[in-house]
Write a protein that holds these residues in place. Structure first.
Motif, PDB file in Angstrom:
ATOM      1  N   PRO A 297      39.108  49.772  31.502  1.00 25.96           N
ATOM      2  CA  PRO A 297      37.781  49.131  31.613  1.00 25.96           C
ATOM      3  C   PRO A 297      37.859  47.606  31.606  1.00 25.96           C
ATOM      4  O   PRO A 297      37.120  46.936  32.342  1.00 25.96           O
ATOM      5  CB  PRO A 297      37.034  49.657  30.385  1.00 25.96           C
ATOM      6  CG  PRO A 297      37.701  50.957  30.061  1.00 25.96           C
ATOM      7  CD  PRO A 297      39.140  50.743  30.384  1.00 25.96           C
ATOM      8  N   GLN A 298      38.743  47.046  30.797  1.00 31.02           N
ATOM      9  CA  GLN A 298      38.894  45.596  30.756  1.00 31.02           C
ATOM     10  C   GLN A 298      39.485  45.065  32.067  1.00 31.02           C
ATOM     11  O   GLN A 298      39.121  43.968  32.526  1.00 31.02           O
ATOM     12  CB  GLN A 298      39.780  45.185  29.576  1.00 31.02           C
ATOM     13  CG  GLN A 298      39.143  45.348  28.212  1.00 31.02           C
ATOM     14  CD  GLN A 298      39.029  46.796  27.762  1.00 31.02           C
ATOM     15  OE1 GLN A 298      39.813  47.658  28.198  1.00 31.02           O
ATOM     16  NE2 GLN A 298      38.066  47.090  26.903  1.00 31.02           N
ATOM     17  N   MET A 299      40.364  45.838  32.681  1.00 34.31           N
ATOM     18  CA  MET A 299      40.918  45.446  33.981  1.00 34.31           C
ATOM     19  C   MET A 299      39.820  45.452  35.047  1.00 34.31           C
ATOM     20  O   MET A 299      39.726  44.523  35.868  1.00 34.31           O
ATOM     21  CB  MET A 299      42.047  46.389  34.378  1.00 34.31           C
ATOM     22  CG  MET A 299      43.232  46.359  33.439  1.00 34.31           C
ATOM     23  SD  MET A 299      44.462  47.617  33.899  1.00 34.31           S
ATOM     24  CE  MET A 299      45.305  47.857  32.337  1.00 34.31           C
ATOM     25  N   GLN A 300      38.989  46.487  35.040  1.00 32.54           N
ATOM     26  CA  GLN A 300      37.911  46.551  36.016  1.00 32.54           C
ATOM     27  C   GLN A 300      36.915  45.405  35.831  1.00 32.54           C
ATOM     28  O   GLN A 300      36.406  44.839  36.803  1.00 32.54           O
ATOM     29  CB  GLN A 300      37.194  47.898  35.901  1.00 32.54           C
ATOM     30  CG  GLN A 300      38.054  49.082  36.326  1.00 32.54           C
ATOM     31  CD  GLN A 300      37.312  50.407  36.231  1.00 32.54           C
ATOM     32  OE1 GLN A 300      36.215  50.484  35.689  1.00 32.54           O
ATOM     33  NE2 GLN A 300      37.919  51.467  36.739  1.00 32.54           N
ATOM     34  N   GLU A 301      36.675  45.046  34.587  1.00 31.74           N
ATOM     35  CA  GLU A 301      35.780  43.919  34.304  1.00 31.74           C
ATOM     36  C   GLU A 301      36.334  42.621  34.883  1.00 31.74           C
ATOM     37  O   GLU A 301      35.614  41.825  35.489  1.00 31.74           O
ATOM     38  CB  GLU A 301      35.597  43.791  32.792  1.00 31.74           C
ATOM     39  CG  GLU A 301      34.736  42.634  32.346  1.00 31.74           C
ATOM     40  CD  GLU A 301      34.673  42.534  30.831  1.00 31.74           C
ATOM     41  OE1 GLU A 301      34.571  41.382  30.334  1.00 31.74           O
ATOM     42  OE2 GLU A 301      34.749  43.560  30.139  1.00 31.74           O
ATOM     43  N   LEU A 302      37.634  42.405  34.712  1.00 27.38           N
ATOM     44  CA  LEU A 302      38.268  41.200  35.232  1.00 27.38           C
ATOM     45  C   LEU A 302      38.269  41.200  36.756  1.00 27.38           C
ATOM     46  O   LEU A 302      38.034  40.153  37.393  1.00 27.38           O
ATOM     47  CB  LEU A 302      39.699  41.105  34.678  1.00 27.38           C
ATOM     48  CG  LEU A 302      40.523  39.878  35.047  1.00 27.38           C
ATOM     49  CD1 LEU A 302      39.788  38.581  34.709  1.00 27.38           C
ATOM     50  CD2 LEU A 302      41.882  39.924  34.347  1.00 27.38           C
ATOM     51  N   ILE A 303      38.525  42.347  37.354  1.00 28.52           N
ATOM     52  CA  ILE A 303      38.492  42.443  38.819  1.00 28.52           C
ATOM     53  C   ILE A 303      37.099  42.094  39.348  1.00 28.52           C
ATOM     54  O   ILE A 303      36.955  41.354  40.334  1.00 28.52           O
ATOM     55  CB  ILE A 303      38.910  43.853  39.265  1.00 28.52           C
ATOM     56  CG1 ILE A 303      40.389  44.098  38.952  1.00 28.52           C
ATOM     57  CG2 ILE A 303      38.658  44.053  40.759  1.00 28.52           C
ATOM     58  CD1 ILE A 303      40.834  45.537  39.130  1.00 28.52           C
ATOM     59  N   ALA A 304      36.064  42.615  38.691  1.00 27.30           N
ATOM     60  CA  ALA A 304      34.689  42.315  39.119  1.00 27.30           C
ATOM     61  C   ALA A 304      34.402  40.826  39.032  1.00 27.30           C
ATOM     62  O   ALA A 304      33.729  40.252  39.920  1.00 27.30           O
ATOM     63  CB  ALA A 304      33.704  43.109  38.270  1.00 27.30           C
ATOM     64  N   GLU A 305      34.887  40.175  37.994  1.00 24.10           N
ATOM     65  CA  GLU A 305      34.696  38.725  37.864  1.00 24.10           C
ATOM     66  C   GLU A 305      35.350  37.990  39.026  1.00 24.10           C
ATOM     67  O   GLU A 305      34.788  37.030  39.573  1.00 24.10           O
ATOM     68  CB  GLU A 305      35.293  38.229  36.553  1.00 24.10           C
ATOM     69  CG  GLU A 305      34.541  38.647  35.304  1.00 24.10           C
ATOM     70  CD  GLU A 305      35.223  38.131  34.040  1.00 24.10           C
ATOM     71  OE1 GLU A 305      35.813  37.038  34.093  1.00 24.10           O
ATOM     72  OE2 GLU A 305      35.177  38.837  33.009  1.00 24.10           O
ATOM     73  N   LEU A 306      36.548  38.399  39.392  1.00 26.65           N
ATOM     74  CA  LEU A 306      37.254  37.742  40.484  1.00 26.65           C
ATOM     75  C   LEU A 306      36.538  37.937  41.815  1.00 26.65           C
ATOM     76  O   LEU A 306      36.488  37.018  42.646  1.00 26.65           O
ATOM     77  CB  LEU A 306      38.696  38.270  40.559  1.00 26.65           C
ATOM     78  CG  LEU A 306      39.614  37.824  39.413  1.00 26.65           C
ATOM     79  CD1 LEU A 306      40.910  38.620  39.418  1.00 26.65           C
ATOM     80  CD2 LEU A 306      39.909  36.328  39.515  1.00 26.65           C
ATOM     81  N   ILE A 307      35.977  39.115  42.011  1.00 20.76           N
ATOM     82  CA  ILE A 307      35.194  39.348  43.229  1.00 20.76           C
ATOM     83  C   ILE A 307      33.967  38.446  43.240  1.00 20.76           C
ATOM     84  O   ILE A 307      33.653  37.787  44.256  1.00 20.76           O
ATOM     85  CB  ILE A 307      34.792  40.834  43.346  1.00 20.76           C
ATOM     86  CG1 ILE A 307      36.039  41.708  43.581  1.00 20.76           C
ATOM     87  CG2 ILE A 307      33.784  41.033  44.474  1.00 20.76           C
ATOM     88  CD1 ILE A 307      35.754  43.206  43.554  1.00 20.76           C
ATOM     89  N   ASP A 308      33.271  38.372  42.121  1.00 19.64           N
ATOM     90  CA  ASP A 308      32.066  37.540  42.033  1.00 19.64           C
ATOM     91  C   ASP A 308      32.377  36.063  42.263  1.00 19.64           C
ATOM     92  O   ASP A 308      31.554  35.321  42.812  1.00 19.64           O
ATOM     93  CB  ASP A 308      31.399  37.716  40.674  1.00 19.64           C
ATOM     94  CG  ASP A 308      30.774  39.089  40.484  1.00 19.64           C
ATOM     95  OD1 ASP A 308      30.582  39.791  41.510  1.00 19.64           O
ATOM     96  OD2 ASP A 308      30.501  39.472  39.329  1.00 19.64           O
TER      97      ASP A 308
END
Length: 462
Positions: free
Chosen positions: A119-130
């Motif tokens: 979940p923390q990895m997915q959160e970081l990936i979403a930030e990078l996309i944003d």
């Protein structure tokens, strides 16, 4: 007191100034547990164990995080019908833990598994996309290397000179150097190795794991990021890029240990030139293995050889023999710890100079033996206490130098004592030929006798 460490990113020695002097924070890339550890893995972990011990000596508290990569292409490839990937990963993780513990490597403060931080990895990936530094394509998510001007700063490479990233299917890449943050599920891979995500079912890429776990356990900024020299590119370069692009200050210092080599070549499972840690530990005393692996500077390469282990055994025997002499002379176990000599501290402060620290250790042993020979018991005891302090810092202290090592030791002591008594009687009878024969027989067995005013003592030759 100034601790200086070689920062790989700066390519220079730097004064170490932690974010919080009361809590030094360290993140080290741990093993990918697709198979058991070779001796190179142990050397890498030991390098940072020594660093941790010295930082604890200087600063007090160290929060030390070392991850376990338990989901990866290699883990999946080595799984079988009878041992699924997650079972293989756990079994191999235990092998690493046993090997580390055998040579006295302290357990981490936290040892997160990659599968526990998805979940923390997915959160970081979403930030990078944003933020415009990552994009989804065909079920995968890639980091856009051309969106981040600092890409390549860790290894000082220009983007156009880099090889394409080979960590994922290039089907949706904008640039062949873009690397995978999320890998879409592939046909034939087990469903247990996939997680739901906004971009489709799949699993994390390798590089995003450490960025997410270091942030989770140490925060967006921490003191030291460590790992093997072979991880500088692409793994650490990619970690630095994605964490910085997400707005994290990330690591203040980068440390990389040198590699274990065989005939000048990196020891590697892929090259098939590795020596399993379990095989070495089955043949050698773990304390000898620790000494041999620690004796070279952590940034230098280390060629494994029987000679190196033999020299380590001899060095430890000289240290132990001195401490045993002090115990006998003082007629008591010398347990009160002393302080490390200035020369030892200066060596350790200077980029963890263990070779120079060991030189200071052996110089103290020599001075202590000289004091004993001269009848200066107080100086010898002080030297022994300093030796104990240095061994503790290095993780090389023996538990109880006066205790027997079991039944075999007790039996050997009884036999040698009998021969010593027989030799003493022969000398009392002035039967010098018999006394010499007994001494020669003892020497032929690899045992040295030391005649002192307090009696004759024996030790095994190194």
């Amino acid at each position: 007191m100034t601790v200086r460490i070689y920062d790989t990113k700066a390519q220079a020695l730097r004064d170490f100034v932690p974010v919080d002097p009361g809590n030094v924070t360290v993140y080290v890339c741990g093993p990918t547990v697709q198979s058991g550890p070779h001796i190179g893995h142990v050397r890498a972990a030991l390098a940072f164990d020594l660093l941790r011990r010295w930082l604890a000596h200087r600063f007090g508290r160290v929060t030390f995080v070392r991850n376990v990569t338990d989901i990866d292409d290699k883990v999946l490839a080595n799984a079988t019908d009878t041992e699924p990937w997650w079972a293989l990963a756990y079994r191999m993780e235990l092998e690493f833990t046993r090997a580390y513990a055998a040579v006295g490597i302290l357990p981490p403060t936290y040892e997160p598994r990659a599968t526990a931080s998805v979940p923390q990895m997915q959160e970081l990936i979403a930030e990078l996309i944003d933020r415009g530094h990552a994009y989804a394509a065909a079920g995968d998510v890639y980091f856009d290397v051309r969106s981040w001007a600092g890409y390549g700063e860790l290894t000082r490479q220009s983007l156009d000179a880099m090889e394409p990233a080979a960590d994922a299917d290039p089907r949706g890449k904008r640039d062949p150097r873009d690397f995978a943050l999320w890998k879409g599920a592939k046909e034939g891979e087990p469903s247990s190795a996939t997680w739901d995500s906004p971009w489709g079912a799949g699993r994390p890429g390798w590089h995003i794991e450490c960025s997410a776990m270091s942030r989770r356990y140490l925060g967006p900024e921490f003191d030291i990021h460590g790992g093997g020299l072979d991880l500088r590119f692409p793994h650490h370069e990619n970690e630095l890029a994605q964490s910085s692009a997400a707005g994290d200050a990330f690591a203040r210092y980068w440390l990389h240990n040198g590699l274990v080599t065989v005939d000048g070549q990196k020891m590697s499972k892929s090259l098939g030139n590795f020596t399993l840690a379990a095989d070495v530990l089955a043949e050698r005393d773990p304390r000898v293995v620790r000494y041999a692996l620690a004796a070279a500077h952590y940034r230098s390469s280390l060629d494994i050889s029987d000679r190196g282990f033999d020299e380590a055994a001899s060095a430890l025997d000289r240290i132990d023999t001195f401490r045993q002499r002090v115990v006998r002379a003082a007629d008591a176990v010398v347990t009160a710890p002393g302080t490390v000599p200035d020369a030892f501290a200066a060596a350790m402060d200077d980029d963890l100079g263990v070779p120079q620290a060991l030189a200071a250790l052996h110089e103290t042993v020599r001075a202590g033996n000289t004091a004993l020979d001269g009848g200066d018991l107080a100086a010898a005891v002080a030297a022994s206490r300093s030796v104990s302090a240095m061994l503790t810092v290095l993780g090389l202290d023996a538990t109880d130098l006066t205790a027997a090592d079991g039944g075999a030791e007790t039996a050997l002591d009884a036999l040698v004592r009998t021969m010593i008594d027989q030799r003493a009687q022969a000398r009392a009878d002035k039967d010098w030929a018999a006394a010499d024969r007994i001494r020669d027989a003892i020497a032929a067995a690899g045992i040295t006798l030391e005649d002192t005013p307090a009696g004759t003592h024996w030790s095994i030759n190194a």
